[in-house]
Design a protein around this motif. Structure first.
Motif, mmCIF file in Angstrom:
data_model
loop_
_atom_site.group_PDB
_atom_site.id
_atom_site.type_symbol
_atom_site.label_atom_id
_atom_site.label_comp_id
_atom_site.label_asym_id
_atom_site.label_seq_id
_atom_site.Cartn_x
_atom_site.Cartn_y
_atom_site.Cartn_z
ATOM 1 N N PRO A 73 0.843 -1.198 0.000
ATOM 2 C CA PRO A 73 0.000 0.000 0.000
ATOM 3 C C PRO A 73 0.877 1.247 0.000
ATOM 4 O O PRO A 73 1.949 1.258 0.611
ATOM 5 C CB PRO A 73 -0.783 -0.103 1.319
ATOM 6 N N PHE A 74 0.398 2.297 -0.683
ATOM 7 C CA PHE A 74 1.217 3.512 -0.852
ATOM 8 C C PHE A 74 0.338 4.750 -0.680
ATOM 9 O O PHE A 74 -0.690 4.886 -1.339
ATOM 10 C CB PHE A 74 1.815 3.501 -2.271
ATOM 11 N N GLY A 75 0.751 5.638 0.242
ATOM 12 C CA GLY A 75 0.002 6.883 0.453
ATOM 13 C C GLY A 75 0.651 8.013 -0.319
ATOM 14 O O GLY A 75 0.356 8.248 -1.491
ATOM 15 N N GLY A 77 4.231 8.293 0.187
ATOM 16 C CA GLY A 77 5.645 7.877 0.109
ATOM 17 C C GLY A 77 6.558 8.772 0.927
ATOM 18 O O GLY A 77 7.744 8.886 0.635
ATOM 19 N N SER A 79 7.327 8.261 4.063
ATOM 20 C CA SER A 79 7.880 7.557 5.226
ATOM 21 C C SER A 79 9.397 7.507 5.152
ATOM 22 O O SER A 79 9.994 7.746 4.096
ATOM 23 C CB SER A 79 7.259 6.167 5.364
ATOM 24 N N VAL A 84 7.656 1.752 2.030
ATOM 25 C CA VAL A 84 6.909 1.507 0.782
ATOM 26 C C VAL A 84 7.781 0.917 -0.328
ATOM 27 O O VAL A 84 7.311 0.712 -1.438
ATOM 28 C CB VAL A 84 6.248 2.812 0.253
ATOM 29 N N GLY A 145 -1.770 6.578 5.207
ATOM 30 C CA GLY A 145 -0.358 6.358 5.553
ATOM 31 C C GLY A 145 -0.092 6.717 6.999
ATOM 32 O O GLY A 145 0.656 6.028 7.709
ATOM 33 N N ALA A 148 -1.380 3.995 9.141
ATOM 34 C CA ALA A 148 -0.561 2.784 9.009
ATOM 35 C C ALA A 148 0.788 2.908 9.714
ATOM 36 O O ALA A 148 1.429 1.900 10.005
ATOM 37 C CB ALA A 148 -0.357 2.453 7.531
ATOM 38 N N ALA A 151 1.307 7.737 12.992
ATOM 39 C CA ALA A 151 2.044 9.001 12.962
ATOM 40 C C ALA A 151 1.677 9.873 14.159
ATOM 41 O O ALA A 151 0.601 9.740 14.752
ATOM 42 C CB ALA A 151 1.716 9.742 11.662
ATOM 43 N N GLY A 203 0.936 -1.458 6.626
ATOM 44 C CA GLY A 203 0.522 -2.143 5.404
ATOM 45 C C GLY A 203 0.751 -3.637 5.434
ATOM 46 O O GLY A 203 0.590 -4.313 4.409
ATOM 47 N N PHE A 208 -6.166 -0.095 4.294
ATOM 48 C CA PHE A 208 -7.246 0.732 4.842
ATOM 49 C C PHE A 208 -7.949 1.420 3.664
ATOM 50 O O PHE A 208 -7.290 2.089 2.854
ATOM 51 C CB PHE A 208 -6.715 1.812 5.782
ATOM 52 N N HIS A 419 8.309 7.349 13.488
ATOM 53 C CA HIS A 419 8.594 7.074 12.076
ATOM 54 C C HIS A 419 8.294 5.635 11.704
ATOM 55 O O HIS A 419 8.065 5.333 10.535
ATOM 56 C CB HIS A 419 10.047 7.415 11.746
ATOM 57 N N ASN A 454 2.857 -6.266 2.158
ATOM 58 C CA ASN A 454 4.090 -5.517 2.437
ATOM 59 C C ASN A 454 5.154 -6.391 3.123
ATOM 60 O O ASN A 454 5.649 -6.067 4.213
ATOM 61 C CB ASN A 454 3.786 -4.269 3.275
HETATM 62 C C1 LIG Z 1 10.317 15.935 6.344
HETATM 63 C C2 LIG Z 1 9.571 14.822 7.007
HETATM 64 C C3 LIG Z 1 9.131 14.990 8.305
HETATM 65 C C4 LIG Z 1 8.428 13.963 8.936
HETATM 66 N N1 LIG Z 1 7.997 14.158 10.214
HETATM 67 C C5 LIG Z 1 7.239 13.209 10.803
HETATM 68 C C6 LIG Z 1 6.685 13.433 12.086
HETATM 69 O O1 LIG Z 1 6.862 14.472 12.703
HETATM 70 N N2 LIG Z 1 5.913 12.450 12.619
HETATM 71 C C7 LIG Z 1 5.664 11.280 11.961
HETATM 72 O O2 LIG Z 1 4.926 10.451 12.485
HETATM 73 N N3 LIG Z 1 6.204 11.045 10.756
HETATM 74 C C8 LIG Z 1 6.961 11.967 10.145
HETATM 75 N N4 LIG Z 1 7.478 11.738 8.910
HETATM 76 C C9 LIG Z 1 7.270 10.422 8.256
HETATM 77 C C10 LIG Z 1 6.005 10.313 7.392
HETATM 78 O O3 LIG Z 1 5.555 11.575 6.952
HETATM 79 C C11 LIG Z 1 4.903 9.575 8.137
HETATM 80 O O4 LIG Z 1 5.316 8.270 8.434
HETATM 81 C C12 LIG Z 1 3.563 9.512 7.393
HETATM 82 O O5 LIG Z 1 2.607 9.022 8.277
HETATM 83 C C13 LIG Z 1 3.598 8.661 6.137
HETATM 84 O O6 LIG Z 1 2.418 8.918 5.392
HETATM 85 P P1 LIG Z 1 2.368 8.680 3.816
HETATM 86 O O7 LIG Z 1 1.016 9.051 3.343
HETATM 87 O O8 LIG Z 1 3.500 9.357 3.145
HETATM 88 O O9 LIG Z 1 2.533 7.110 3.774
HETATM 89 P P2 LIG Z 1 3.541 6.208 2.910
HETATM 90 O O10 LIG Z 1 4.931 6.642 3.133
HETATM 91 O O11 LIG Z 1 3.064 6.149 1.520
HETATM 92 O O12 LIG Z 1 3.293 4.819 3.601
HETATM 93 C C14 LIG Z 1 3.680 4.581 4.916
HETATM 94 C C15 LIG Z 1 3.260 3.180 5.359
HETATM 95 O O13 LIG Z 1 1.853 3.114 5.377
HETATM 96 C C16 LIG Z 1 1.371 2.065 4.537
HETATM 97 N N5 LIG Z 1 0.118 2.551 3.945
HETATM 98 C C17 LIG Z 1 -0.069 3.684 3.217
HETATM 99 N N6 LIG Z 1 -1.364 3.803 2.895
HETATM 100 C C18 LIG Z 1 -2.005 2.736 3.410
HETATM 101 C C19 LIG Z 1 -3.356 2.273 3.400
HETATM 102 N N7 LIG Z 1 -4.335 2.953 2.804
HETATM 103 N N8 LIG Z 1 -3.639 1.105 4.017
HETATM 104 C C20 LIG Z 1 -2.683 0.399 4.659
HETATM 105 N N9 LIG Z 1 -1.400 0.780 4.708
HETATM 106 C C21 LIG Z 1 -1.064 1.928 4.089
HETATM 107 C C22 LIG Z 1 2.490 1.824 3.545
HETATM 108 O O14 LIG Z 1 2.481 0.506 3.049
HETATM 109 C C23 LIG Z 1 3.713 2.088 4.408
HETATM 110 O O15 LIG Z 1 4.033 0.951 5.166
HETATM 111 C C24 LIG Z 1 8.183 12.749 8.244
HETATM 112 C C25 LIG Z 1 8.622 12.597 6.938
HETATM 113 C C26 LIG Z 1 9.316 13.626 6.313
HETATM 114 C C27 LIG Z 1 9.768 13.415 4.904
#
Ligand SMILES: Cc1cc2nc3c(=O)[nH]c(=O)nc-3n(C[C@H](O)[C@H](O)[C@H](O)COP(=O)(O)OP(=O)(O)OC[C@H]3O[C@@H](n4cnc5c(N)ncnc54)[C@H](O)[C@@H]3O)c2cc1C
Length: 466
Positions: A73-75, A77, A79, A84, A145, A148, A151, A203, A208, A419, A454
């Motif tokens: 699964p990809f939201g 990206g 993370s 992912v 994401g 998952a 956060a 994931g 979800f 994270h 995953n």
């Molecule tokens: C600059 C920066 C700052 C950050 N700061 C924080 C912070 O303060 N706090 C924090 O918690 N994180 C932080 N992160 C990490 C990231 O933003 C989080 O982990 C975020 O929750 C990931 O969401 P995403 O939509 O990008 O998910 P993705 O990166 O696309 O996916 C994350 C995980 O979720 C799974 N997933 C995605 N969508 C679904 C779905 N629909 N069903 C089931 N599984 C799914 C994926 O398989 C993967 O395992 C930061 C990242 C960056 C780049």
């Protein structure tokens, strides 16, 4: 690498279901789905699909199960631990087209959304109702994401983590079955807590397809402040004292000296280059005044010589944007280097020692990096900028990661506060969880016996049976 003909057969099947554009093997799209925002090695996806409904997700999952092909699964990206990256190949399910806000239950302070809705998209809509969604990880991540990865972020000190906001999830399991993990009720004594189980599952247990989340009324008054300290220890002690005094602070973020330099360079601000706390207070006018006065006393006792308030929206936005863009400012200031962020969480009483130890270790190793974090929760991050072509630097950054995580685990903390595990923190799971890891692996096997959801993330690959 997967057999080309099994992907070929599946592609044909998925194109019948979704059409050519929404089931693609385009190289650019595959590449974009083979990376996250971390230093982990890139591996393009084999096939990327863009479903628009729960039914389509279930059909994709069932087809993948028939062909025994993994699913990622990809939201967005965003993370940071390789979550992912499809190291075992397979299909990436991109949820960006499932981005509808389905219902706003104003009276219940709940919203029902599809997983591809981003947190700023949701907050823009909620503002019309005087409401907001509290979890703020900085990146404009998707709510799917965020659930998952469990956060959290700058506001967690007051409102809690993603797990605290999820009332219900609609989940497509590895065999295509669709379940709901909760209800709209504020509490329940019925059955096992499946919301808690699925949130943070990265994931690996299912996809979800809908989320019902708690939202909050926008506070009557908000004030943001910046407090500079002579030493990082004084700044951290101030956080602990504010917490122990029971001041209901809504954000408290630590930014160390090297990171303040980055903030100024990137945001064009002229903030003092000293260990700094970014603070936010919210509530009604009288309460806010009291909280601010009490905080002023605490921070000045600890040597704070520069406490500046931002009361207007523009100043507050500038301050929080500067904080949120910190990671990107490190990236832009160090072209050619990769960002490695490690994130640990310790009991608040251990925070000062942990941050001190982390800063000393970075300096002793001669690495480029800063310390920042949501210190009100005992959670801090080390942002390192590594030259991946320099084996000595890569080795040192691994050693640093080990040292920081060991320090946290020795004090009953955790190897990641927010994270997540992905592939980067897999090696610490046995040490952190002991026999409980076996329980988690049993649940994974029960829900995903073929290890297609995953694979290789959160859990080590299952051992071969003799
Ligand atoms: C600059 C920066 C700052 C950050 N700061 C924080 C912070 O303060 N706090 C924090 O918690 N994180 C932080 N992160 C990490 C990231 O933003 C989080 O982990 C975020 O929750 C990931 O969401 P995403 O939509 O990008 O998910 P993705 O990166 O696309 O996916 C994350 C995980 O979720 C799974 N997933 C995605 N969508 C679904 C779905 N629909 N069903 C089931 N599984 C799914 C994926 O398989 C993967 O395992 C930061 C990242 C960056 C780049």
């Amino acid at each position: 690498m997967l057999a080309v003909n099994s992907i070929g057969n599946l592609l044909e099947e998925l194109r019948e279901l979704l059409g050519e554009e929404r089931a693609t093997v385009n190289d650019t799209v595959r590449d974009l789905h083979g990376r996250d925002e971390s230093y982990h090695a890139v591996r393009p996806s084999d096939l990327v699909v863009f479903p628009e409904s729960t039914e389509e997700v279930a059909a994709v999952v069932k087809a993948a199960a028939r062909h025994r092909i993994p699913i990622v699964p990809f939201g967005l990206g965003s993370s940071l631990e390789g979550h992912v990256i499809p190291y075992d190949g397979g299909i990436t399910i991109d949820f960006s087209l499932m981005n509808q806000i389905l219902e706003i239950h104003e009276d219940d302070f709940l919203v029902r959304v599809q997983p591809g809705v981003t947190r700023t998209q949701l907050n823009k809509e909620l503002k019309k109702y005087g409401l907001f969604f509290s979890v703020d990880p900085g990146a404009d991540a998707t709510l799917g994401g965020m659930a998952a990865t469990n956060a959290s972020g700058t506001t967690t000190v007051k409102y809690g983590v993603m797990r605290d906001q999820v009332r219900d999830l609609e989940v497509v399991l590895a065999d295509g079955t669709v379940i709901h993990t909760g209800s709209l009720a504020a509490k329940s004594a019925s059955g096992l807590h499946l919301n808690g189980l699925f949130v943070g599952s990265e994931g690996t247990l299912g996809c979800f397809t809908e989320l019902t989340l708690r939202v909050y009324g926008i506070p009557e008054q908000i004030a943001a402040a910046r407090a500079s300290f002579p030493t990082i220890d004084a700044a951290v002690t101030a956080v602990v004292s504010i917490q122990q005094a029971g001041i209901p602070i809504s954000r408290v973020e630590l930014v160390d000296e090297p990171s303040m330099q980055q903030v100024n360079r990137h945001a064009g601000t002229g903030y003092p280059v000293k260990p700094t706390l970014f603070l936010e207070f919210s509530g009604n006018e009288a309460g806010l005044r009291q909280d601010i006065e009490f905080t002023e006393e605490i921070v000045s006792d600890l040597g704070c010589d520069n406490l500046e308030f931002e009361m207007d929206q523009e100043g507050m936005n500038r301050l929080w944007e500067a904080r949120h863009h910190l990671a990107y400012s490190y990236i832009h200031s160090h072209p050619g280097r990769k960002m490695m962020v490690t994130d640990v969480c310790v009991p608040i009483s251990e925070l000062a020692g942990a941050v001190h130890h982390a800063r000393e270790t970075v300096d002793n190793m001669g690495l480029i990096g800063g310390i920042t974090g949501h210190v009100g929760d005992g959670n801090f991050h080390i942002i390192l900028m590594i030259d991946m072509n320099n084996p000595d630097e890569v080795r040192k950054s691994d050693e640093l990661n080990e040292a920081i995580v060991s320090y946290a685990l020795d004090r009953n903390g955790t190897c990641t506060g927010e994270h997540g595990v992905g592939v980067g923190k897999l090696k610490y799971q046995a040490r952190e969880h002991g026999a409980a890891l076996g329980v988690m692996e049993t649940i994974k096997r029960a829900l995903d016996p073929e290890n297609l959801m995953n694979p290789g993330k959160l859990f080590n690959p299952p051992k071969e049976e003799n």
